[in-house]
Motif scaffolding. Sequence first.
Motif, PDB file in Angstrom:
ATOM      1  N   ASN A 155      33.813  21.898  41.428  1.00 17.25           N
ATOM      2  CA  ASN A 155      34.955  20.993  41.517  1.00 17.25           C
ATOM      3  C   ASN A 155      35.801  21.020  40.261  1.00 17.25           C
ATOM      4  OD1 ASN A 155      36.076  19.489  43.457  1.00 17.25           O
ATOM      5  ND2 ASN A 155      34.839  17.661  43.135  1.00 17.25           N
ATOM      6  N   GLN A 156      35.873  22.143  39.586  1.00 15.47           N
ATOM      7  CA  GLN A 156      36.566  22.190  38.322  1.00 15.47           C
ATOM      8  C   GLN A 156      37.623  23.294  38.295  1.00 15.47           C
ATOM      9  OE1 GLN A 156      33.400  23.349  38.691  1.00 15.47           O
ATOM     10  NE2 GLN A 156      33.233  25.260  37.619  1.00 15.47           N
ATOM     11  N   GLU A 157      38.308  23.312  37.192  1.00 17.26           N
ATOM     12  CA  GLU A 157      39.306  24.347  36.951  1.00 17.26           C
ATOM     13  C   GLU A 157      38.617  25.570  36.356  1.00 17.26           C
ATOM     14  OE1 GLU A 157      43.469  23.546  35.372  1.00 17.26           O
ATOM     15  OE2 GLU A 157      42.389  24.159  33.561  1.00 17.26           O
ATOM     16  N   PHE A 158      39.002  26.722  36.844  1.00 16.37           N
ATOM     17  CA  PHE A 158      38.498  27.992  36.328  1.00 16.37           C
ATOM     18  C   PHE A 158      39.701  28.773  35.828  1.00 16.37           C
ATOM     19  CE2 PHE A 158      37.207  32.423  36.628  1.00 16.37           C
ATOM     20  CZ  PHE A 158      35.941  32.400  36.064  1.00 16.37           C
ATOM     21  N   VAL A 159      39.644  29.204  34.576  1.00 15.14           N
ATOM     22  CA  VAL A 159      40.776  29.895  33.952  1.00 15.14           C
ATOM     23  C   VAL A 159      40.404  31.350  33.694  1.00 15.14           C
ATOM     24  CG1 VAL A 159      42.336  29.954  31.965  1.00 15.14           C
ATOM     25  CG2 VAL A 159      41.542  27.753  32.858  1.00 15.14           C
ATOM     26  N   CYS A 160      41.297  32.230  34.092  1.00 10.15           N
ATOM     27  CA  CYS A 160      41.126  33.664  33.876  1.00 10.15           C
ATOM     28  C   CYS A 160      42.369  34.193  33.169  1.00 10.15           C
ATOM     29  CB  CYS A 160      40.944  34.373  35.221  1.00 10.15           C
ATOM     30  SG  CYS A 160      40.773  36.163  35.078  1.00 10.15           S
ATOM     31  N   THR A 161      42.167  35.094  32.241  1.00 10.15           N
ATOM     32  CA  THR A 161      43.303  35.739  31.582  1.00 10.15           C
ATOM     33  C   THR A 161      43.156  37.249  31.713  1.00 10.15           C
ATOM     34  OG1 THR A 161      44.686  35.723  29.601  1.00 10.15           O
ATOM     35  CG2 THR A 161      42.289  35.814  29.257  1.00 10.15           C
ATOM     36  N   PHE A 162      44.160  37.958  31.240  1.00 11.78           N
ATOM     37  CA  PHE A 162      44.205  39.414  31.382  1.00 11.78           C
ATOM     38  C   PHE A 162      44.469  40.053  30.027  1.00 11.78           C
ATOM     39  CE2 PHE A 162      45.999  37.419  35.208  1.00 11.78           C
ATOM     40  CZ  PHE A 162      45.111  37.875  36.163  1.00 11.78           C
ATOM     41  N   LYS A 180      41.584  47.544  42.476  1.00 11.37           N
ATOM     42  CA  LYS A 180      40.484  47.073  41.623  1.00 11.37           C
ATOM     43  C   LYS A 180      40.788  45.679  41.072  1.00 11.37           C
ATOM     44  CE  LYS A 180      38.905  51.617  40.090  1.00 11.37           C
ATOM     45  NZ  LYS A 180      38.718  52.464  38.896  1.00 11.37           N
ATOM     46  N   ILE A 181      42.037  45.444  40.712  1.00 10.68           N
ATOM     47  CA  ILE A 181      42.428  44.117  40.219  1.00 10.68           C
ATOM     48  C   ILE A 181      42.261  43.087  41.331  1.00 10.68           C
ATOM     49  CG2 ILE A 181      44.330  42.704  39.325  1.00 10.68           C
ATOM     50  CD1 ILE A 181      45.442  45.361  38.083  1.00 10.68           C
ATOM     51  N   ARG A 182      42.716  43.422  42.527  1.00 12.91           N
ATOM     52  CA  ARG A 182      42.580  42.496  43.655  1.00 12.91           C
ATOM     53  C   ARG A 182      41.115  42.184  43.943  1.00 12.91           C
ATOM     54  NH1 ARG A 182      47.070  44.267  48.217  1.00 12.91           N
ATOM     55  NH2 ARG A 182      48.905  43.669  46.982  1.00 12.91           N
ATOM     56  N   ASN A 183      40.270  43.204  43.890  1.00 11.69           N
ATOM     57  CA  ASN A 183      38.833  42.984  44.116  1.00 11.69           C
ATOM     58  C   ASN A 183      38.250  42.060  43.051  1.00 11.69           C
ATOM     59  OD1 ASN A 183      38.816  44.594  46.414  1.00 11.69           O
ATOM     60  ND2 ASN A 183      38.137  46.417  45.313  1.00 11.69           N
ATOM     61  N   ALA A 184      38.667  42.254  41.807  1.00 10.80           N
ATOM     62  CA  ALA A 184      38.188  41.386  40.726  1.00 10.80           C
ATOM     63  C   ALA A 184      38.649  39.949  40.950  1.00 10.80           C
ATOM     64  CB  ALA A 184      38.681  41.903  39.380  1.00 10.80           C
ATOM     65  N   LEU A 185      39.903  39.770  41.344  1.00 11.75           N
ATOM     66  CA  LEU A 185      40.428  38.423  41.607  1.00 11.75           C
ATOM     67  C   LEU A 185      39.695  37.779  42.775  1.00 11.75           C
ATOM     68  CD1 LEU A 185      44.298  38.903  41.222  1.00 11.75           C
ATOM     69  CD2 LEU A 185      42.705  37.907  39.578  1.00 11.75           C
ATOM     70  N   GLU A 186      39.471  38.554  43.819  1.00 10.63           N
ATOM     71  CA  GLU A 186      38.779  38.045  45.005  1.00 10.63           C
ATOM     72  C   GLU A 186      37.379  37.553  44.641  1.00 10.63           C
ATOM     73  OE1 GLU A 186      38.813  36.721  48.657  1.00 10.63           O
ATOM     74  OE2 GLU A 186      40.439  38.143  48.240  1.00 10.63           O
ATOM     75  N   SER A 187      36.747  38.218  43.680  1.00 14.57           N
ATOM     76  CA  SER A 187      35.396  37.807  43.280  1.00 14.57           C
ATOM     77  C   SER A 187      35.396  36.452  42.557  1.00 14.57           C
ATOM     78  CB  SER A 187      34.761  38.870  42.380  1.00 14.57           C
ATOM     79  OG  SER A 187      35.330  38.850  41.077  1.00 14.57           O
ATOM     80  N   LEU A 188      36.570  35.989  42.139  1.00 11.12           N
ATOM     81  CA  LEU A 188      36.670  34.723  41.402  1.00 11.12           C
ATOM     82  C   LEU A 188      37.082  33.535  42.265  1.00 11.12           C
ATOM     83  CD1 LEU A 188      38.567  36.056  38.248  1.00 11.12           C
ATOM     84  CD2 LEU A 188      36.096  35.757  38.550  1.00 11.12           C
ATOM     85  N   VAL A 189      37.418  33.774  43.517  1.00 15.63           N
ATOM     86  CA  VAL A 189      38.001  32.733  44.374  1.00 15.63           C
ATOM     87  C   VAL A 189      37.158  31.473  44.452  1.00 15.63           C
ATOM     88  CG1 VAL A 189      38.592  32.182  46.778  1.00 15.63           C
ATOM     89  CG2 VAL A 189      39.488  34.235  45.730  1.00 15.63           C
ATOM     90  N   GLU A 190      35.854  31.601  44.488  1.00 16.24           N
ATOM     91  CA  GLU A 190      34.995  30.424  44.630  1.00 16.24           C
ATOM     92  C   GLU A 190      34.507  29.857  43.296  1.00 16.24           C
ATOM     93  OE1 GLU A 190      34.762  28.891  47.498  1.00 16.24           O
ATOM     94  OE2 GLU A 190      35.952  30.484  48.389  1.00 16.24           O
ATOM     95  N   MET A 191      35.085  30.297  42.195  1.00 11.96           N
ATOM     96  CA  MET A 191      34.619  29.863  40.876  1.00 11.96           C
ATOM     97  C   MET A 191      35.075  28.452  40.499  1.00 11.96           C
ATOM     98  SD  MET A 191      32.668  32.240  39.946  1.00 11.96           S
ATOM     99  CE  MET A 191      32.342  31.901  38.237  1.00 11.96           C
ATOM    100  N   GLY A 192      36.084  27.946  41.172  1.00 10.33           N
ATOM    101  CA  GLY A 192      36.546  26.602  40.865  1.00 10.33           C
ATOM    102  C   GLY A 192      37.441  26.087  41.965  1.00 10.33           C
ATOM    103  N   SER A 193      37.681  24.793  41.966  1.00  7.97           N
ATOM    104  CA  SER A 193      38.583  24.227  42.971  1.00  7.97           C
ATOM    105  C   SER A 193      40.032  24.516  42.604  1.00  7.97           C
ATOM    106  CB  SER A 193      38.357  22.725  43.106  1.00  7.97           C
ATOM    107  OG  SER A 193      38.528  22.080  41.853  1.00  7.97           O
ATOM    108  N   ARG A 194      40.266  24.787  41.338  1.00  4.50           N
ATOM    109  CA  ARG A 194      41.607  25.169  40.856  1.00  4.50           C
ATOM    110  C   ARG A 194      41.453  26.413  40.005  1.00  4.50           C
ATOM    111  NH1 ARG A 194      45.628  23.738  36.544  1.00  4.50           N
ATOM    112  NH2 ARG A 194      47.610  23.708  37.659  1.00  4.50           N
TER     113      ARG A 194
END
Length: 162
Positions: free
Chosen positions: A3-10, A24-38
């Motif tokens: 239930n938290q914010e997940f921050v990713c940078t590049f 490959k970038i899309r696959n990496a992003l897709e792997s993060l979808v469930e890491m936070g509510s935001r």
Amino acid sequence: MPNQEFVCTFAGHRQVFESKIEEKIRNALESLVEMGSRLVFLNGGMGQFDALCAGAVRWLKKKHPEKDIQLCLVIPYFSGKLNADRSFFQSLYDEILMPDGVEYAHYKAAIPKRNRWMVDQADCLISYIIRQYGGAYQTCRYAMKKSIPIINVAKGAPQCLK
């Protein structure tokens, strides 16, 4: 789902010398979808890799409209281009921000300072690192020192971050 914010940078080299990197970038992003509510993605907006990552985040937002996904442009200094094309940049990014204190840095120091700030905010870093020098490499080294997980989408990535 957390239930938290997940921050990713590049962090990546300005030029990309590899085909299918966007996938490959899309696959990496897709792997993060469930890491936070935001999900918040911090993008430096400099070079081909950053542009590909920004496009992939826009793709992710369309694919997952149920998710709160934000794409933020983090600028190291003010530029005339940003002011002249403000509506264009606002159409591409949900937020445009400059970290506190960066505006006082010499322009050559502003980019590394901005990059360190982005890593300091991040829970994860997606990178394209193929050589052991340059600003992107230094940013990844900083993330490693801070124990930030790094997903390097470059071919042969494991050897690049030693």
